[in-house]
Each structure stands twice: as C-alpha cells, then as structure tokens.
Design a protein around this motif. Structure first.
Motif, mmCIF file in Angstrom:
data_model
loop_
_atom_site.group_PDB
_atom_site.id
_atom_site.type_symbol
_atom_site.label_atom_id
_atom_site.label_comp_id
_atom_site.label_asym_id
_atom_site.label_seq_id
_atom_site.Cartn_x
_atom_site.Cartn_y
_atom_site.Cartn_z
ATOM 1 N N UNK A 169 35.893 31.962 50.652
ATOM 2 C CA UNK A 169 35.707 33.289 50.082
ATOM 3 C C UNK A 169 35.525 34.337 51.172
ATOM 4 N N UNK A 170 36.013 35.541 50.873
ATOM 5 C CA UNK A 170 35.807 36.688 51.752
ATOM 6 C C UNK A 170 34.748 37.584 51.125
ATOM 7 N N UNK A 171 33.747 37.942 51.914
ATOM 8 C CA UNK A 171 32.746 38.899 51.454
ATOM 9 C C UNK A 171 33.087 40.257 52.042
ATOM 10 N N UNK A 172 33.124 41.267 51.206
ATOM 11 C CA UNK A 172 33.488 42.611 51.629
ATOM 12 C C UNK A 172 32.298 43.526 51.385
ATOM 13 N N UNK A 173 31.831 44.169 52.443
ATOM 14 C CA UNK A 173 30.667 45.056 52.356
ATOM 15 C C UNK A 173 31.082 46.458 52.773
ATOM 16 N N UNK A 174 30.867 47.431 51.903
ATOM 17 C CA UNK A 174 31.090 48.831 52.238
ATOM 18 C C UNK A 174 29.750 49.475 52.565
ATOM 19 N N UNK A 175 29.742 50.378 53.546
ATOM 20 C CA UNK A 175 28.499 51.048 53.917
ATOM 21 C C UNK A 175 28.797 52.473 54.346
ATOM 22 N N UNK A 176 27.744 53.283 54.375
ATOM 23 C CA UNK A 176 27.879 54.685 54.737
ATOM 24 C C UNK A 176 28.026 54.827 56.244
ATOM 25 N N UNK A 177 28.338 56.044 56.687
ATOM 26 C CA UNK A 177 28.433 56.296 58.126
ATOM 27 C C UNK A 177 27.104 56.030 58.815
ATOM 28 N N UNK A 178 26.023 56.178 58.077
ATOM 29 C CA UNK A 178 24.710 55.920 58.656
ATOM 30 C C UNK A 178 24.323 54.455 58.674
ATOM 31 N N UNK A 179 25.167 53.594 58.102
ATOM 32 C CA UNK A 179 24.905 52.166 58.126
ATOM 33 C C UNK A 179 24.242 51.619 56.885
ATOM 34 N N UNK A 180 24.001 52.451 55.877
ATOM 35 C CA UNK A 180 23.357 51.967 54.654
ATOM 36 C C UNK A 180 24.374 51.221 53.803
#
Length: 739
Positions: A169-180
């Motif tokens: 499985x591939x885990x995909x994480x999106x985050x803000x420019x600030x790293x949140x």
C-alpha cells in the motif's frame, strides 16, 4: 469539475484499500460522467483521522523493520487507488522502471451513491526520494488544477518482498506549507501501467488492419532493441495500457458501390452510430476505423471527432494510402496508427507543442527535429547541417515518444488527456496575439498574408484567404499546406473584448507524405481559404466589433513565418431579419459543424439542417442565405454513406437536381462582388460541374468550367492565379468527361 471540499484536507480512506488485481475499466452503473475506473466497493467503517495516521505509522515501522533477506529490489512505479466512500484518489508513481520521469501525480474523484465525479488533479514535478530496505518515501510540492490549502505531498510505499513482489500500500499525506498534516489516503497497487484505455477497432470490407511490425526488419538506431511492436505494445512502452475491446468488426461495403471514399461528415456519423462504447462523456475509450480512403486522396489518417463538448474519441486510418506487406510499409503503418491514437490522447504534432496546455517547449528546430511518433517522417529536420527527411528519420527513430510526450501521457491533468475531456489547445484564451513574436532575423524568403473582404455581417461565416509568397528572387521550396486542418498554419483571433484565442479546427488531418512546392517568378504565391468561424471552441465571432487576426506558418525547414495583423469588422444586425438569420445560423454546434463540413446529412445534425432550412424558407433573399444554400447544395449533391448501429452500410443517394439548383444560385449570387469568396466560389463551381456530370450532362459540366474562367477573368485576378484557375478547369473537364 465536481463541487466539493478541498480533497487535500479530507480523510480519503475509510478502511484500508483491498488489493485489486483487475485491470478492467468497467464503470459502476451511473458513473459515466467521470470516466473513472472502478474502485473496490467497501462499506464505511468509523475510523477517524488519528486512527488512520496511527495505522500509517505502523505500516512504515513494519517496513523499516524488515530483515535484509526479506526485502527485494522490486519496483514501486505504477497506479494506486484508494477505496471507500467520499473522496477517492488515483495515484501514479513514476520513479523506476522504463524511462522513469521522477514524478508522482494523481486525480481526485468524489463518490456519491452509485456515481463518481472528477474533482481535480495534481502533479509533483520535483521529488526528494528516501530509500530504505522496506520503504520508499517521496516528497515534494504539488502543482494542482484547483486551489488547495495543503500543497505539500508525501508518499510512502511499502516495497514488495520475495513472497509478494508487487508494491504494498501507498500512504499519501498532504500538508500545508507550514508542515501541518491534513488529508491522508491509503492506496492499493492496481497496475504497473499509469493509465488504461479501451480501443474498439473496426474496419470496412477490403481493408486489412495493421497487426505488428518487427523493428529489426529494417535498419534502426543501435540504441533501439529489435522487438515486435503492436499498437498496445508501443503504448505499453510509454506506460499506457491499451486494451483491445473485443474482436474487430468488418463492415460490408457493397452498398457503397464504386464510391469507397469517406468524408469527414460520414466518419463522424459512423462513430456516433457504430462505436458501441461511444457516449457524450469523458471515458478512457476510443474508436479506430480502418477505412478505404478519404475524400482528400493524400490523407493517411484523421482524428475526426472534434465537434461538440466531448471530443477526441474517434480516429480513422486510410488503408489505400498506407497498405503494403513489405517491412517499410508495415513500419509506416505502425507509425500512422500510433500517431492517430496519440491525437486521441490530446498529443499535438511535434511542431505544435508550444500551443499545448500547459505549454511545452518545442524540440530541436522548432519541433521538426523531434524523433517522435508525433512527427512526420518526411518533415523530420534536425538543426542544420544534419540531414533531414524520411531516410534520416527512420535511421534515428527509436520507436518511442519524447520525454515531454511521456509527461503528458502519464501525468497530464485528467481532463487534458482522457478522451471526451478537454480539446486541443485548451487555455489558448490566455495567449496574446503577440504570442507570435516577430523573429529577430528572418531569412526564410517567405511571406504570409491573411486576406478577406474586411467586413462581415453578424452571423456570416468568416472565411479568410491565406496567401504564401516568396520574397527571394531565387525562389524557395517549401510545402503547400496552408489550411489550419493540416496543422502547419495557426491563426490567433483577438476579440473586441480583448480576449485572444487560437483557432482550433474540429479535425486534424494527417497527410503524411512529401509535398514540395516551389515558389519562384513563374509561381510567386499559393493560396488557400479557410472557414475559421467555427471550431473546437464553438463559434469564434459571436459579438459585433473589430477582430484582429494573425497567422503563423511553419515551413519545411522549421522557419516560422508570420503574417501582419489582419483586422475584420463584424457589423451589428440592422433589422429583425438580420437578427433572425444570425440566430438561426449560430444557435447551435450543429450549424457550425455543418458549415465546417460543407454540408452533412447525418441524423445527429438534423436540428442544424432544420435551422438552415428555416433561413431559406423565411429569408430566401437575405444576403446570408447564400451560405445555407451552399452547404445544402454540397450536402445533397453527394452520396452519403451511413454506418448504422447494426453495423450495416447503407448509402443515401445524391439528389443531383436539388444540388444543381442550390449551387447554381450560389454561383449567381457570387459572380459579382457579393456572395462567397473567390476560392470558395471556385470550389462551388467545380462541385457544380461534377454534379452535372453525375446527372448525365458532361457537356453542361464543361460549360460550367468555361463560365468559371469567364467569371474570374472579369474579376481582374493576377495572371499566375488565372493560370491556376484555367488549369483547374481543364482538369475538372477531363475528370467529368471520364465519368
């Protein structure tokens, strides 16, 4: 695009995705609007964001803790898909395997009940890669097709093992420019191919569809290994799966009689009736027809589905032009088939990439030096002093797409690639007429000019004359393809409101053969005319006011020759009759398609023909009535091949009497200074002569040609133009005499 919340800020996985080995493209009932592939149906489960992230952390920890003898160097590239209700992500990872582009990309979909709707796309073009024995981690800043709050993308993929060699499985994480961190998705591996498309293939009786070519049959570049290529194999090398949809059907042509040539109108009508997968929707499906020949004899192939909202679904190749069993013929057939299907994927010709969306840099020598399926062999011209032409192309061509074309095929935004999605050159409204910058140095020895009468009534079909001449007393040799259909002349249109658009013809015609024209003192110029009032964006002249036009011609040596800006004015309607005629002529795509095709009797265009008939019924003396008469005269004066849904070919015979009546009135209205332009008038009169010959009156056909010469003599045209007109008249006489 479907309206929904920012998918980068949503939890995209309700339950871990199950493994899906099925490569099919079957859609769930009711999901036609997106063309998305079927996701495994999973019942929702209450798993909040904290639980999901904890699971992701455990998967990564398990991958890192694997023993060295358990991990194997398996590839992780391919297509992954999340599961569950709500937001769905289809992920493409391109970091290893053949010709890796070091990119990741994806498409978001919204699932609601039994429907799936497209939301938007993203691509990460610069990656940071971290490798461990059991895990691949890819990070980078995404470029999205819509505004997002979390543009940073991190993908972690569990590597395969000796027991299970495919990626986990591939885990995909999106985050803000600030790293949140925000939205997360769990995606199962579904295919080593980045995209999959179904191709339905049909052929008319008497043709032999291409099967395969052994690239070792003829000399090729040392870097290109010998292998057997089919259409699916050629695209598989690009990472695209082409699935042949069932056994090809053979269409009997006995009803066509001696007329084995196909017009654009007949081809589009055949696709609507005969393509079993066809719908007015975005779908990973295309139709290929192997026909005998096109009405323009030099045409090898054509992407003819260019009208309406859903385009690029059908193309044809013409057997009579490319047939042969020798290696050279089979090699050329392979290139033609792959090339035309490339257009269905929204790939432009090599010399047109700067007009793509997003714009792509042109290859060597303005694109003519590209070693690509999308170039023409005879037009291949690397920067001097390297040799060009057909022999040089095949000596260096490795049977593959260029890197920029691979980027489009694998990672182009969904609607820019899928059949039925965005048409060619979408986004050209952002282009300024100054896109065609004047060259600092111009030694081409050529001059391009756009001409028209300068003023058009509101609703009048806008036709421009395109003139190419030499400025070199020694003469110049180039090609004579001046019509925008052929892809070597591009016209930019600035509207009265300041918007600039590129004229995009509804079809792309591929006349892939040598065409040399010498311009010198005996023949200083060549001409063509083009109807540019309707194209893939609909009608281009829908508001009164002044328009600015500028054209660009690409010569055989790669030179880009610009015209001066040509201004045309569209007058406001002055009377109720003017308004009514304009409304009837521009109220639907069907009318625009009929004008572009110079008439059609396709049932799918019936509403357009009815509207044009109303112009002739209500306003027979209106100055614009000449145009409905012209297309009606062309349409009824030729037999119309109709490929029915039952895959039977029926031919509706021409109505020569009505055709003669309509075309004769066009000639009468245009013999002076009114009516259609001179080039179109010549075309009308040659058609009228052929129809009279078909009706059994070859003598009257010859008289029409004599009348044509007399009419143009009275118009005081240039001597070299009159010489061409007399030559056309004599050729038409010979043709009609042989009937």
């Amino acid at each position: 695009m479907s309206i929904m919340l920012d998918p980068t800020a949503l939890d995209g996985a309700v339950r871990p995705a199950r493994r899906n080995d099925l490569e099919g493209l079957t859609l769930p009932h009711g999901a036609e609007q997106s063309g998305a592939t079927e996701a495994p149906r999973v019942e929702p489960e209450a798993e909040d964001m904290a639980q999901l992230r904890a699971r992701m952390a455990r998967l990564e920890a398990q991958a890192v803790s694997r023993s060295a003898d358990e991990a194997v160097p398996t590839m992780v590239s391919g297509r992954f898909r999340s599961a569950g209700a709500g937001s769905q992500l289809e992920l493409r990872v391109d970091v290893d395997g053949p010709r890796p582009l070091m990119r990741i990309s994806g498409d978001f979909f919204q699932i609601s009940g039994a429907t799936t709707n497209y939301v938007g796309s993203f691509v990460v073009e610069t990656l940071t890669t971290t490798l461990t024995e059991g895990l691949v981690k890819l990070t980078g800043q995404g470029r999205f097709s819509f505004p997002v709050l979390s543009p940073h993308v991190e993908v972690s993929i569990v590597r395969g093992t000796a027991v299970a060699p495919t990626p986990g499985e591939a885990t995909v994480q999106f985050s803000t420019d600030g790293g949140s961190p925000s939205g997360s998705y769990l995606c199962a591996f579904v295919s080593p191919h980045f995209r999959s498309v179904q191709l339905e293939q049909d052929s008319v009786a008497g043709t032999v569809p291409f099967l395969s070519y052994d690239t070792g049959s003829l000399p090729q570049p040392p870097s290109s290994p010998a292998r057997v290529l089919t259409i699916p194999a050629a695209y598989a090398e690009a990472g695209i799966e082409v699935q042949i949809a069932g056994a090809p059907d053979v269409v009997p042509t006995g009803a066509a009689g001696a007329d084995a040539r196909w017009s654009n109108a007949e081809l589009h009508n055949a696709m609507v009736n005969h393509f079993s997968l066809w719908r007015n929707a975005t779908r990973w499906q295309a139709w290929q027809m192997v026909a005998t020949s096109h009405v323009k004899d030099d045409t090898r192939g054509i992407m003819f589905d260019g009208g309406g909202a859903f385009q690029r679904q059908g193309f044809a190749v013409f057997y009579d032009k490319i047939k042969g069993e020798d290696p050279a013929s089979r090699r050329a057939q392979l290139r033609t088939y792959v090339h035309e299907l490339g257009h269905a994927f929204n790939l432009l010709h090599s010399w047109q990439k700067n007009l793509a969306v997003p714009p792509q840099p042109l290859g060597p020598n303005g694109g003519l030096g590209d070693l690509s399926w999308m170039n023409y062999a005879q037009n291949f011209q690397p920067p001097p002093p390297a040799p060009g032409g057909t022999a040089a192309y095949w000596a260096a061509f490795p049977f593959q797409f260029t890197d920029s074309e691979l980027v489009h095929l694998r990672h182009g935004f969904y609607r820019d690639v899928i059949m039925g999605g965005n048409p060619f050159l979408v986004g050209a409204a952002e282009v300024d007429v100054d896109l065609f910058d004047d060259p600092v140095v111009d030694n081409s020895g050529l001059a391009l000019e756009l001409r028209s009468n300068g003023t058009f009534r509101f609703g009048e079909p806008v036709v421009v004359e395109i003139k190419l001449s030499t400025t070199d007393v020694r003469g110049r040799s180039t090609h004579g393809r001046l019509h925008p259909n052929d892809g070597f002349v591009t016209v930019a249109i600035r509207t009265p409101s300041g918007e600039t658009r590129i004229y995009r013809p509804p079809l792309i015609r591929c006349a892939d053969h040598e065409d040399r024209t010498v311009l010198d003192a005996d023949r200083p110029a060549i001409y063509d005319s083009a109807y540019i009032g309707y194209g893939k964006d609909g009608f281009y002249f829908q508001q009164p006011g002044q328009y600015q036009l500028r054209a660009q011609y690409q010569a055989s040596d790669g030179s880009r020759v610009l015209s001066d800006v040509h201004r045309v004015n569209v007058r406001r309607p002055l009377t109720e009759a003017d308004e009514d005629v304009a409304e009837l002529m521009m109220s639907g795509d069907e009318q625009g398609t009929i004008f572009y095709l110079l008439g059609s009797r396709a049932e799918s265009l019936e509403s357009g023909n009815r509207a044009l008939d109303q112009v002739l019924d209500r306003h027979p003396e209106h100055p614009l009535a000449v145009y409905p008469r012209m297309v009606k005269g062309f349409g009824v004066s030729r037999d119309f091949k109709d490929l029915t849904p039952a895959k039977e070919l029926r031919v509706r015979p021409a109505n020569t009497e009505e055709g003669i009546g309509q075309l004769s009135k066009v000639v009468e209205s245009s013999a002076g200074d009114e009516g259609v332009d001179n080039i179109t008038l010549g075309q009308v009169m040659r058609r009228l002569a052929r129809v009279k010959a078909k009706a059994g009156n070859p003598q009257r056909a010859a008289e029409v040609m004599d009348e044509m010469v007399e009419i143009f003599d009275r118009k005081n045209l240039n001597p070299h133009v009159m010489r061409d007109i007399r030559s056309q008249a004599e050729r038409t006489k010979e043709e009609t005499t042989r009937r």
